[in-house]
Design a protein around this motif. Structure first.
Motif, PDB file in Angstrom:
ATOM      1  N   ALA A 145     -34.476 -64.172  29.247  1.00 48.57           N
ATOM      2  CA  ALA A 145     -34.781 -65.602  29.214  1.00 48.57           C
ATOM      3  C   ALA A 145     -36.223 -65.884  29.603  1.00 48.57           C
ATOM      4  CB  ALA A 145     -33.823 -66.360  30.132  1.00 48.57           C
ATOM      5  N   TYR A 146     -36.787 -65.074  30.500  1.00 46.89           N
ATOM      6  CA  TYR A 146     -38.188 -65.311  30.863  1.00 46.89           C
ATOM      7  C   TYR A 146     -39.152 -64.335  30.214  1.00 46.89           C
ATOM      8  CZ  TYR A 146     -37.517 -61.711  34.568  1.00 46.89           C
ATOM      9  OH  TYR A 146     -37.234 -60.563  35.265  1.00 46.89           O
ATOM     10  N   LEU A 147     -38.716 -63.113  29.895  1.00 45.23           N
ATOM     11  CA  LEU A 147     -39.637 -62.144  29.299  1.00 45.23           C
ATOM     12  C   LEU A 147     -40.004 -62.499  27.861  1.00 45.23           C
ATOM     13  CD1 LEU A 147     -38.327 -58.696  30.619  1.00 45.23           C
ATOM     14  CD2 LEU A 147     -40.447 -59.871  31.249  1.00 45.23           C
ATOM     15  N   ILE A 148     -39.062 -63.047  27.111  1.00 42.67           N
ATOM     16  CA  ILE A 148     -39.350 -63.384  25.711  1.00 42.67           C
ATOM     17  C   ILE A 148     -40.459 -64.444  25.603  1.00 42.67           C
ATOM     18  CG2 ILE A 148     -38.389 -64.450  23.626  1.00 42.67           C
ATOM     19  CD1 ILE A 148     -35.765 -62.899  24.273  1.00 42.67           C
ATOM     20  N   PRO A 149     -40.330 -65.595  26.284  1.00 44.53           N
ATOM     21  CA  PRO A 149     -41.439 -66.564  26.187  1.00 44.53           C
ATOM     22  C   PRO A 149     -42.725 -66.058  26.837  1.00 44.53           C
ATOM     23  CG  PRO A 149     -39.778 -67.313  27.757  1.00 44.53           C
ATOM     24  CD  PRO A 149     -39.194 -66.147  27.040  1.00 44.53           C
ATOM     25  N   LEU A 150     -42.595 -65.273  27.892  1.00 44.73           N
ATOM     26  CA  LEU A 150     -43.784 -64.724  28.561  1.00 44.73           C
ATOM     27  C   LEU A 150     -44.587 -63.852  27.604  1.00 44.73           C
ATOM     28  CD1 LEU A 150     -43.841 -63.108  32.099  1.00 44.73           C
ATOM     29  CD2 LEU A 150     -44.740 -61.851  30.160  1.00 44.73           C
TER      30      LEU A 150
END
Length: 493
Positions: A145-150
């Protein structure tokens, strides 16, 4: 740092080295590890080489007009039944978020076909640049959930640190860095660095002298590097705190506040955890700008985990554990104790009983912790005895049984412990060995978590914790009936 202590090293097989790897007899012929997800892959046999490493990945050169999905190297399809913890989605696809093709390739090659509920809620908001306070169950896809947009927002033309992920344990830092490396492998040069305590500081300094885009770190080590002027975080655009409740506890909060003081005033902060105590609310009001709040905790425990307790005396615990080993169909198990000394003593006793067993705790040398972590994830041993070092975020898909040899003191610890099984909507079993001193604590945890921990039956139904394999999960079957798949679409996870 002290090495792992082992008494009478010559009395038991495999106890000659204080490395946490106690060897019992060879694995039974019928023992087969479930296929591990790509999130559990290690790039080298020695995972110690990953801590503090900088990794650059190159693109596979997909040309315009190519059917890029046909070029994907997808992992074997996981056909195990999944619970609504991860299947109750809005029906979105990763392609709906306008992600780079190279990032999509990495996502699909991880075996992630569709976003989980926390990913659906989080990814578009994170891509917009807004602060997030997200609460979701263990094992439901928070890392993605956070690595993809990061990773989507990394600008390869800039050679400074653009994103930083803070985690409470070295093992979790190692795991998150591996996921980052796997997802970004087609992106043509995203450089990810994991840095934690217990490793050579000089190596980290040398790596930071080169280009690093993403740093995944434990608070103490990254703060040390920042103060030395080596890690320059003043242009960090995204700061992620995974297991935020732990990072904002008394153990870390002073370090976190100091780290943030070195970052730019206008940066995006993403907080993720399964539990959010009052300390998180104080931090949020101080540092987050109108955060988007996500709460997917309609209930606290995972739907796929069945919980039992066995009422025993302290002297009966080892005998009870031996009985469980002989009667349960364990793929891999994690066994929790409340102290490092009890971890080693229990691991020694399990080996004497004839079972292969590793152990891990915070007082071991880092190289031994890395080796145990790597080998257990790769299915080289069936049982792992540990302290609460292993309760935070560790994702080992083949663990289907968690045993609390020592019952935890609070509901939060209990929730994180049992969440090591039943990952990503799969089935798991949690068994608690309860003494007379634990009985009031058991009732208190049941009440706080609004969950039911039942007395252990004489026979435990295998369908409660042993994977059932289907050609398609129920949701996929429903989708298949309503709208046939488009040619070339990757398989459902």
């Amino acid at each position: 740092m002290a090495t792992a202590r082992t008494e009478n090293p010559t009395s038991v097989m495999g106890l000659g080295k204080p490395n946490g790897q106690l060897r019992g007899p060879p694995k039974p012929a019928g023992f087969q590890s479930l296929p591990l997800s790509s999130a559990t892959l290690q790039t080298k046999a020695s995972s110690g080489s990953q801590v503090g490493s900088t990794v650059s990945q190159t693109s596979d050169g997909i040309r315009f007009g190519d059917d890029w999905k046909k070029c994907l190297q997808l992992p074997p399809k996981d056909c195990r039944m999944r619970t609504s913890d991860v299947t109750s989605t809005k029906g979105n696809e990763f392609e709906d978020y306008c992600l780079k093709r190279e990032l999509l390739m990495g996502i699909f090659e991880m075996g992630w076909e569709k976003p989980s509920p926390i990913q659906e809620e989080s990814i578009p908001i994170a891509l917009s640049g807004r602060d997030i306070l997200a609460r979701a169950k263990n094992g439901t896809g928070k890392s993605g959930a956070y690595l993809i947009p990061l990773l989507e927002r990394i600008d390869l033309k800039k050679d400074h640190i653009q994103a930083m992920v803070l985690v409470p344990t070295r093992e979790l830092a190692l795991q998150v860095s591996q996921i980052s490396i796997q997802i970004s492998k087609h992106m043509g040069g995203v450089k990810v660095m994991a840095t934690t305590g217990g490793t050579n500081l000089r190596d980290d300094i040398m790596r930071l002298d080169e280009t690093v885009h993403v740093v995944i770190a434990t608070p103490g080590r990254i703060l040390d590097l920042i103060k030395k002027g080596v890690a320059k975080v003043d242009r960090v655009q995204i700061l992620v705190m995974d297991e935020a409740d732990k990072l904002l506890s008394q153990d870390f909060v002073v370090l976190i506040e100091e780290i943030i003081s070195f970052t730019a005033k206008h940066r995006q902060i993403l907080l993720y955890s399964a539990t959010f105590p009052v300390t998180v609310q104080k931090f949020m009001s101080k540092h987050l700008q109108k955060p988007y709040e996500i709460n997917l905790m309609d209930e606290l425990t995972l739907k796929g985990i069945t919980q039992y307790y066995a009422y025993v005396t302290e002297r009966q615990k080892v005998h009870c554990l031996n009985t469980l080993f002989s009667r349960l169909q364990i793929n891999q198990s994690i066994i929790f104790c409340n102290s490092t000394q009890r971890v080693e003593l229990l691991a020694k006793k399990i080996t004497q009983l004839g079972y292969s067993c590793f152990y891990i705790h915070a007082k071991m040398m880092q190289e031994y912790r890395n080796r145990v972590f790597h080998d257990f994830r790769n299915g080289l041993c069936r049982n792992l005895v540990c302290t609460d070092l292993f309760t935070r975020g560790i994702d080992i898909q083949s663990v289907n049984v968690v045993i609390n040899f020592d019952f935890p003191k609070n509901a939060e610890t209990y929730l994180h412990r049992i969440g090591r099984s039943g990952r990503y909507g799969h089935l798991g079993l949690a068994i608690n060995l309860i003494t007379s001193e634990d009985r009031f604590n058991l009732k208190g945890i049941e009440d706080q978590l609004v969950t039911d921990i039942k007395p252990i039956p004489g026979t435990i139904d295998k369908s409660l914790y042993v994977a059932e394999f289907h050609s398609l999960d129920p949701d996929a079957e429903e989708i298949e009936r309503e709208a046939p798949r488009k040619s070339g679409e990757p398989n459902a996870r």
